[in-house]
Design a protein around this motif. Sequence first.
Motif, PDB file in Angstrom:
ATOM      1  N   CYS A  37       1.039  -1.032  -0.002  1.00  0.00           N
ATOM      2  CA  CYS A  37      -0.004   0.076  -0.505  1.00  0.00           C
ATOM      3  C   CYS A  37       1.155   1.242  -0.263  1.00  0.00           C
ATOM      4  O   CYS A  37       1.810   0.795   1.096  1.00  0.00           O
ATOM      5  CB  CYS A  37      -1.020   0.351   0.916  1.00  0.00           C
ATOM      6  N   ASP A  42       1.619  -1.076   3.704  1.00  0.00           N
ATOM      7  CA  ASP A  42       1.324  -2.532   4.696  1.00  0.00           C
ATOM      8  C   ASP A  42       1.864  -3.281   3.201  1.00  0.00           C
ATOM      9  O   ASP A  42       1.505  -3.155   1.635  1.00  0.00           O
ATOM     10  CB  ASP A  42      -0.206  -2.653   4.525  1.00  0.00           C
ATOM     11  N   THR A  45      -1.287  -7.133   1.270  1.00  0.00           N
ATOM     12  CA  THR A  45      -3.127  -6.122   1.024  1.00  0.00           C
ATOM     13  C   THR A  45      -3.464  -6.392   0.189  1.00  0.00           C
ATOM     14  O   THR A  45      -1.983  -5.540  -0.923  1.00  0.00           O
ATOM     15  CB  THR A  45      -3.494  -5.136   2.305  1.00  0.00           C
ATOM     16  N   THR A  47      -4.425  -4.598  -2.749  1.00  0.00           N
ATOM     17  CA  THR A  47      -4.178  -2.510  -3.512  1.00  0.00           C
ATOM     18  C   THR A  47      -5.436  -2.274  -5.012  1.00  0.00           C
ATOM     19  O   THR A  47      -5.592  -3.207  -5.545  1.00  0.00           O
ATOM     20  CB  THR A  47      -2.962  -2.363  -3.266  1.00  0.00           C
ATOM     21  N   CYS A  69      -4.617   0.144  -0.336  1.00  0.00           N
ATOM     22  CA  CYS A  69      -5.104  -1.015   0.628  1.00  0.00           C
ATOM     23  C   CYS A  69      -6.510  -0.011   0.385  1.00  0.00           C
ATOM     24  O   CYS A  69      -7.027   0.896   0.364  1.00  0.00           O
ATOM     25  CB  CYS A  69      -4.829  -1.227   1.441  1.00  0.00           C
ATOM     26  N   GLU A  70      -7.220  -1.417   0.550  1.00  0.00           N
ATOM     27  CA  GLU A  70      -9.193  -0.760   0.991  1.00  0.00           C
ATOM     28  C   GLU A  70      -9.132  -0.524   1.730  1.00  0.00           C
ATOM     29  O   GLU A  70     -10.107   1.209   0.945  1.00  0.00           O
ATOM     30  CB  GLU A  70     -10.005  -1.905   0.946  1.00  0.00           C
ATOM     31  N   TYR A  99       0.131   0.440   9.279  1.00  0.00           N
ATOM     32  CA  TYR A  99      -0.769  -0.271   8.470  1.00  0.00           C
ATOM     33  C   TYR A  99      -2.426   0.045   9.228  1.00  0.00           C
ATOM     34  O   TYR A  99      -2.312   0.438  10.417  1.00  0.00           O
ATOM     35  CB  TYR A  99      -0.344  -1.417   8.088  1.00  0.00           C
ATOM     36  N   ARG A 101      -4.719  -1.614   8.614  1.00  0.00           N
ATOM     37  CA  ARG A 101      -5.381  -2.688   9.289  1.00  0.00           C
ATOM     38  C   ARG A 101      -4.891  -2.996  10.488  1.00  0.00           C
ATOM     39  O   ARG A 101      -5.614  -3.586  10.903  1.00  0.00           O
ATOM     40  CB  ARG A 101      -4.647  -4.299   8.136  1.00  0.00           C
TER      41      ARG A 101
END
Length: 160
Positions: A37, A42, A45, A47, A69-70, A99, A101
């Motif tokens: 990301c 991150d 993950t 992207t 990332c989302e 990150y 997440r």
Amino acid sequence: MGYNPYNGYSGKERDEKEAERARLLKSGEIQLRHTPCELCGDPDTPTKAHVEDYSKPYQWEPPAEYMVCETCENDMLQKRFRNKDRWDSFKAHVRRGGYARDLQDPVINKEFLDYRDAREKGEKVELKKLRDRPESKDEWWERLSLDSNTLTDPKSRPRP
Ligand SMILES: [Zn+2]
């Protein structure tokens, strides 16, 4: 698709770039960039492209667009105009090596929420470091506007 305006580009202009992306990916003329990301860092993950620049001729790499990332895209970048304090706190989280997440971890999320509360009260607080992050004075996401006028103002385009 029905995008809203962004950086002075109309929803239609944004749709057109996305349609061209789909076409070029399908024909193999461009490839998806696989990167960590490019906001939170991150490495592990999925992207997708966060586009800052929809001007023609199209550009498919930074600084025109970044793979993110989302959570960075949907929860942070898109919502930053409505929730500036949260965006500022999220940037602090990224600077400390966080990150997106990581905020799903209840302990880290609690620390993050406490940090936001403390900042609102004007207290000087720090988030504890999570990982080493390369020091950079010029991250693209540090420079993003929070002024909602830039969504529709053609002068906010990176290129004409
Ligand atoms: Zn991210």
